[in-house]
Write an enzyme that holds these catalytic residues in place. Structure first.
Site, PDB file in Angstrom:
ATOM      1  N   THR A   1     -24.552  -7.016 -53.769  1.00 55.09           N
ATOM      2  CA  THR A   1     -24.795  -8.148 -54.322  1.00 55.09           C
ATOM      3  C   THR A   1     -24.256  -8.059 -55.432  1.00 55.09           C
ATOM      4  OG1 THR A   1     -26.845  -8.268 -52.891  1.00 55.09           O
ATOM      5  CG2 THR A   1     -26.771  -9.697 -54.923  1.00 55.09           C
TER       6      THR A   1
ATOM      7  N   THR B   1     -24.460 -12.918 -53.146  1.00 58.00           N
ATOM      8  CA  THR B   1     -24.447 -11.822 -52.081  1.00 58.00           C
ATOM      9  C   THR B   1     -23.783 -12.110 -50.623  1.00 58.00           C
ATOM     10  OG1 THR B   1     -25.795 -10.055 -51.195  1.00 58.00           O
ATOM     11  CG2 THR B   1     -26.578 -12.329 -51.169  1.00 58.00           C
TER      12      THR B   1
ATOM     13  N   SER C   1     -35.283 -14.103 -50.297  1.00 62.32           N
ATOM     14  CA  SER C   1     -34.432 -13.309 -50.901  1.00 62.32           C
ATOM     15  C   SER C   1     -35.048 -12.587 -51.942  1.00 62.32           C
ATOM     16  CB  SER C   1     -33.304 -14.256 -51.597  1.00 62.32           C
ATOM     17  OG  SER C   1     -32.429 -13.535 -52.528  1.00 62.32           O
ATOM     18  N   SER C   2     -34.519 -11.580 -52.424  1.00 61.32           N
ATOM     19  CA  SER C   2     -35.280 -10.950 -53.531  1.00 61.32           C
ATOM     20  C   SER C   2     -34.201 -11.291 -54.989  1.00 61.32           C
ATOM     21  CB  SER C   2     -35.184  -9.276 -53.320  1.00 61.32           C
ATOM     22  OG  SER C   2     -36.315  -9.125 -52.515  1.00 61.32           O
TER      23      SER C   2
ATOM     24  N   GLY D   1     -31.208  -5.466 -53.332  1.00 57.29           N
ATOM     25  CA  GLY D   1     -32.242  -6.072 -52.422  1.00 57.29           C
ATOM     26  C   GLY D   1     -33.625  -5.729 -53.058  1.00 57.29           C
TER      27      GLY D   1
END
Ligand code: DON
Length: 550
Positions: free
Chosen positions: A360, A378, A431-432, A453
């Site tokens: 990402t 990402t 998502s993070s 992540g």
């Protein structure tokens, strides 16, 4: 002062930094992982573009120069600080699940390098939306530098290494990927990567806007690829994709305003939840890299990640409780904090029966007027699902794997099976990614974010805490050794630091397992509230370049 202390304490990370003077600008500034993309951003600002123009140009450029994560076949989040006293805006261009997706589709296992893992890409619509809302320069001018780079650019040593890595990996089976990125004898620094198909695709997007991608020739190419590679994305999925303007999640920390992405990101809520917990503690009583602070951070992270697993998913599909970011909730979570002993993770979510890179990329931009962009986007894994759309030259994401794979099955290894993030057609996977803006008294102070992540959330937390609690300058905050805990697996992952063996031993004595791991890539910008001077926090863990316009 604190920078000097950090440099001494963390000599391992800081040796290269100590030699480098800070990168500052009285005008615009761009900090990204990819030097040619940073150059494109600076040129866009110098040509009269604002921060959003530069962000669009950088995002397209990175789709060429940072193919492992820069993309048009994936998705992401952009936070915009419009300046002039206006509220920040969140542009959500996360991928969606195709109509044919089902909750059980990965229940028996998933091949991450397969087209079935691709969600409906959001990047091109997202950039178009950001441009339509804020841009000044012509769209075509913003895509043009990427087209030029796709004609050929010199790869860095890092990119050469990662290309060679993915090409020698037996799991990379897609013939088009090998045709587009392969090189007899392998890549070395300085070799020129030419991407003629991608140049054509980008030119089509430059001429026809996002419609060229979602309903035009590129859409046809994507659908043909899906038929050939057993993917799920249909023409209707592409046509129906929309990027969304959302209200960012907002919290406060010791008098600062924190703005992060709301769901489908889990990052904004989790960071604010953790800061609320930390506000109850005297964080700076112990140094950042100390055992005491690591324990405190891990306990705060463990609690927020338990809530993440229980509650978070796409808010267009599930009800996300509002109390998670309240100060009272933080108080109740910290009631069980023990400074001497690790809490057991399964005690934090008794309702769940628990049996769980370079992938990402984040960039930060500010222009002379003070408008700023924090953007993370990402393909999910490095080089996504490693399927290149035939004839179109771009890699598809494998973002569908961010949904919970096995409904009802949450594991001690970190797999989550809770309802809010189960697959459903049209839904955005949790998502993070946490592009973040920090302000005080209405003035922007910090632009930050990271890949990694689930570690993203904790990388962002670490940068904020280093800046606010420890008064670190942004470069020192980016360099400081990082830490991660995500509830399950029950362990702290920590970056190397002097005295790691004793650090590990002391944490083990409190009941933590510890692993050593490099974490994140947090290209950031800080703004001096008195002078307005911008300072780059360039993350050198991978590559990276920060540059100003003046
Ligand atoms: O959206 C997410 O949270 C993940 N797809 C991000 C993946 C990632 O950051 C991997 N990077 N190193």
């Amino acid at each position: 002062m604190l920078r000097a202390a950090l440099l001494t304490a963390f000599a391992v990370v800081a040796t290269t930094v100590a030699a480098d003077p800070p990168i500052t600008s009285t005008g615009g500034m761009v900090v990204s992982v990819s030097p040619p993309a940073t150059d494109v951003g600076v040129a866009t600002l110098k040509a009269g573009g604002n921060a959003v123009d530069a962000a669009v140009a950088v995002a397209f450029a990175e789709a060429v120069t940072w193919p492992e994560a820069g993309n048009i076949g994936g998705g992401g989040f952009m936070l915009v600080w419009p300046g002039d006293g206006k509220e920040p805006v969140f542009i959500d261009y996360r991928e969606t699940a195709p109509a044919k997706a089902t909750a059980e589709m990965f229940a028996k296992g998933v091949n991450y390098q397969s087209a079935v893992t691709a969600g409906v890409p959001g990047t091109v619509r997202g950039l178009e939306l950001a441009h339509a809302k804020f841009g000044k320069l012509k769209w075509k001018e913003l895509v043009a530098p990427a087209v030029k780079l796709a004609d050929g650019f010199a790869v860095t040593a890092g990119l050469a290494k990662r290309l060679n890595g993915v090409l020698t990996d037996k799991k990379t089976t897609n013939a088009e990927f090998r045709r587009v990125f392969g090189k007899v004898g392998g890549w070395k620094a300085g070799d020129v990567l030419k991407q003629p198909d991608l140049a054509k695709t980008l030119q089509a997007v430059a001429d026809g806007g996002a419609d060229a991608f979602y309903t035009g020739k590129v859409a046809e190419q994507i659908v043909a690829e899906m038929t050939a590679s057993n993917g799920l994305i249909s023409a209707a999925d592409l046509k129906g994709y929309t990027a969304k303007v959302r209200k960012p999640v907002h919290g406060t920390y010791r008098g600062y305003d924190i703005y992060g992405p709301s769901p489908p990101s889990s990052g904004g809520i989790a960071v604010i939840e953790m800061l609320n917990m930390l506000e109850l503690q005297d964080v700076k009583a112990h140094p950042w890299a100390s055992v005491e602070t690591a324990h405190l951070m891990a306990e705060v992270m463990r609690r927020a990640f338990a809530d993440r697993a229980v509650h978070l998913g796409d808010a267009d599909f599930v009800k996300v409780p509002t109390h998670l970011v309240s100060k009272d909730h933080a108080k109740s979570l910290m009631a069980t904090f023990d400074p001497d002993k690790a809490t057991r993770s399964d005690a934090l979510a008794p309702e769940i029966d628990v049996k769980d890179g370079t992938n990402t990329t984040h960039f930060s931009i500010i222009d002379k007027s003070g408008m700023a962009v924090s953007n993370t986007y990402t393909l999910e894994n490095s080089f996504g699902c490693r399927v290149v759309v035939r004839g179109a030259g771009f890699i598809l994401n494998n973002e569908m794997t961010d949904f919970n794979h096995r409904p009802g099955v949450t594991t001690k290894a970190g797999g989550i099976g809770t309802l809010p993030n189960q697959i459903a057609p049209g839904k955005r996977m949790l998502s993070s990614m946490t592009p973040t803006l920090v302000a005080k008294d209405g003035k922007l102070r910090l632009v930050t974010g990271s890949p990694g992540g689930r570690t993203i959330i904790n990388t962002v937390l670490g940068v904020i805490v280093n800046v606010i609690d420890y008064g670190a300058d942004v470069q020192a905050a980016v360099d400081a050794p990082r830490l991660h805990h995500q509830w399950f697996p029950e362990r702290i992952s920590a970056e190397d630091r002097p005295g790691f063996a004793e650090f590990e031993k002391a944490l083990k004595a409190k009941g933590h397992a510890v692993v050593k791991h490099r974490q994140g890539d947090a290209h950031s910008i800080a703004i001096d509230p008195k002078t307005g001077l911008r300072t780059a926090g360039v993350d050198k863990r991978l590559d990276g370049k920060g540059a100003g316009t003046e």
